[in-house]
Motif scaffolding. Sequence first.
Motif, mmCIF file in Angstrom:
data_model
loop_
_atom_site.group_PDB
_atom_site.id
_atom_site.type_symbol
_atom_site.label_atom_id
_atom_site.label_comp_id
_atom_site.label_asym_id
_atom_site.label_seq_id
_atom_site.Cartn_x
_atom_site.Cartn_y
_atom_site.Cartn_z
ATOM 1 N N LEU A 120 -7.135 -6.343 -1.104
ATOM 2 C CA LEU A 120 -7.715 -5.428 -2.076
ATOM 3 C C LEU A 120 -7.251 -3.998 -1.825
ATOM 4 C CD1 LEU A 120 -9.683 -4.823 -4.395
ATOM 5 C CD2 LEU A 120 -11.529 -4.693 -2.698
ATOM 6 N N ILE A 121 -7.224 -3.567 -0.567
ATOM 7 C CA ILE A 121 -6.864 -2.182 -0.277
ATOM 8 C C ILE A 121 -5.444 -1.853 -0.727
ATOM 9 C CG2 ILE A 121 -6.474 -0.504 1.562
ATOM 10 C CD1 ILE A 121 -8.867 -1.643 3.022
ATOM 11 N N PRO A 122 -4.423 -2.620 -0.325
ATOM 12 C CA PRO A 122 -3.072 -2.290 -0.826
ATOM 13 C C PRO A 122 -2.961 -2.422 -2.340
ATOM 14 C CG PRO A 122 -2.946 -3.757 1.073
ATOM 15 C CD PRO A 122 -4.385 -3.732 0.640
ATOM 16 N N GLY A 123 -3.808 -3.265 -2.937
ATOM 17 C CA GLY A 123 -3.743 -3.484 -4.373
ATOM 18 C C GLY A 123 -4.333 -2.376 -5.208
ATOM 19 N N SER A 157 1.214 0.160 -5.089
ATOM 20 C CA SER A 157 1.654 0.203 -3.704
ATOM 21 C C SER A 157 1.784 -1.206 -3.125
ATOM 22 C CB SER A 157 0.681 1.009 -2.850
ATOM 23 O OG SER A 157 1.048 0.960 -1.492
ATOM 24 N N LYS A 158 2.890 -1.437 -2.412
ATOM 25 C CA LYS A 158 3.091 -2.703 -1.707
ATOM 26 C C LYS A 158 3.202 -2.447 -0.203
ATOM 27 C CE LYS A 158 5.380 -4.919 -5.630
ATOM 28 N NZ LYS A 158 6.606 -5.603 -6.115
ATOM 29 N N LYS A 159 2.794 -1.255 0.207
ATOM 30 C CA LYS A 159 2.888 -0.885 1.599
ATOM 31 C C LYS A 159 1.855 -1.645 2.426
ATOM 32 C CE LYS A 159 3.127 3.509 2.347
ATOM 33 N NZ LYS A 159 2.741 4.931 2.528
ATOM 34 N N PRO A 160 2.249 -2.266 3.544
ATOM 35 C CA PRO A 160 1.266 -2.937 4.393
ATOM 36 C C PRO A 160 0.327 -1.921 5.037
ATOM 37 C CG PRO A 160 3.407 -2.872 5.472
ATOM 38 C CD PRO A 160 3.620 -2.383 4.064
ATOM 39 N N MET A 161 -0.906 -2.331 5.297
ATOM 40 C CA MET A 161 -1.887 -1.407 5.849
ATOM 41 C C MET A 161 -1.469 -0.870 7.209
ATOM 42 S SD MET A 161 -5.663 -2.742 4.710
ATOM 43 C CE MET A 161 -5.538 -4.305 5.575
#
Length: 328
Positions: free
Chosen positions: A198-201, A208-212
Amino acid sequence: MTDELELLRDWDANAAPLTEPARAKARHRLLNAMTRAQRHPDAVPSRRHVLRLATAAVVAVAVTGTAVLISEGGADEGDRPDRANRVSGTATPRMSNVSAVTVLNRAAARAGKHEKPVAPRDDQFIYSKRIIKETERETGAVKTYEDVNWDSVDGSKRSLTMELGRVIWEEPLKEGEGVWPPREWSKLKKLPTDPEKLIPGIIGVGTSKKPMSNFTADDWYDAYFMLGELLKWPLLPQGLRPAAYEALALVPGVKAIPGVKDSAGRTGVGIAYVKHSSEKGKYLVFDPKSYEFLGFRDERTSRSGDKTYIQVSHVADWAIVDRVKQRP
């Protein structure tokens, strides 16, 4: 041509796309601009802090329809300095060692246990009634508002909303516009119910497709901001609210603050993001024993800048109805 969106579609249309650092920087400034704007209007939206995006640029459109362009070379953020934490001579509750992660995860478990599946039709409205108590910081004068709202489920119809007693008719979204949180129930249902997805989404409104593991401090602030706005929505698809609580627990720097009261006079634990100056004094409030979500605490400044207010609010009622002004 008077339509701002049409003008924006023609604005620098052939420019190269922003780099990821530039996009993140612009997004962060946009969110800060929205936060500052929230503090200054006399009838500031405390619930409907929406983010609208046009296709040609990074754009925020407030309820009034004003467009704000944010570019890589924009002005400094200019967060206002902290004010004395006093309301009517009473100090704001100090921090304790209560774990925000524990509160949020237990709130998620409670929400998952008690929520019921709902499926509103696109032609329906979500009715909600929010009670807001606002205290002027200097004088201690208190005003209570009962804001009643009818939100179009799919955003295709006019919604009737209230902000501190002021009635606002919101027109349907235009082509090329989006809104955060999504107005359409179908878009809400597409949001992940896995907190780590949910957070990256949601940062960058789904771009954003950046990993946390690669998140910057600005990314985490964006995540906290967007999750808080999502949780202000009175009705969410099954599993999304618990996921949002668990996602908040993943944000580094969230703190638990005891002794925070909501607009019903209930004392709870506030969850705040104190690492960012614009979020100090803004809490999500939970019951300290049952972990039921109680409401929000917020702050605002008058347009003139000479008065500050403490706002506490809670949703007193909600329902799915067939038309505007229909009550359950």
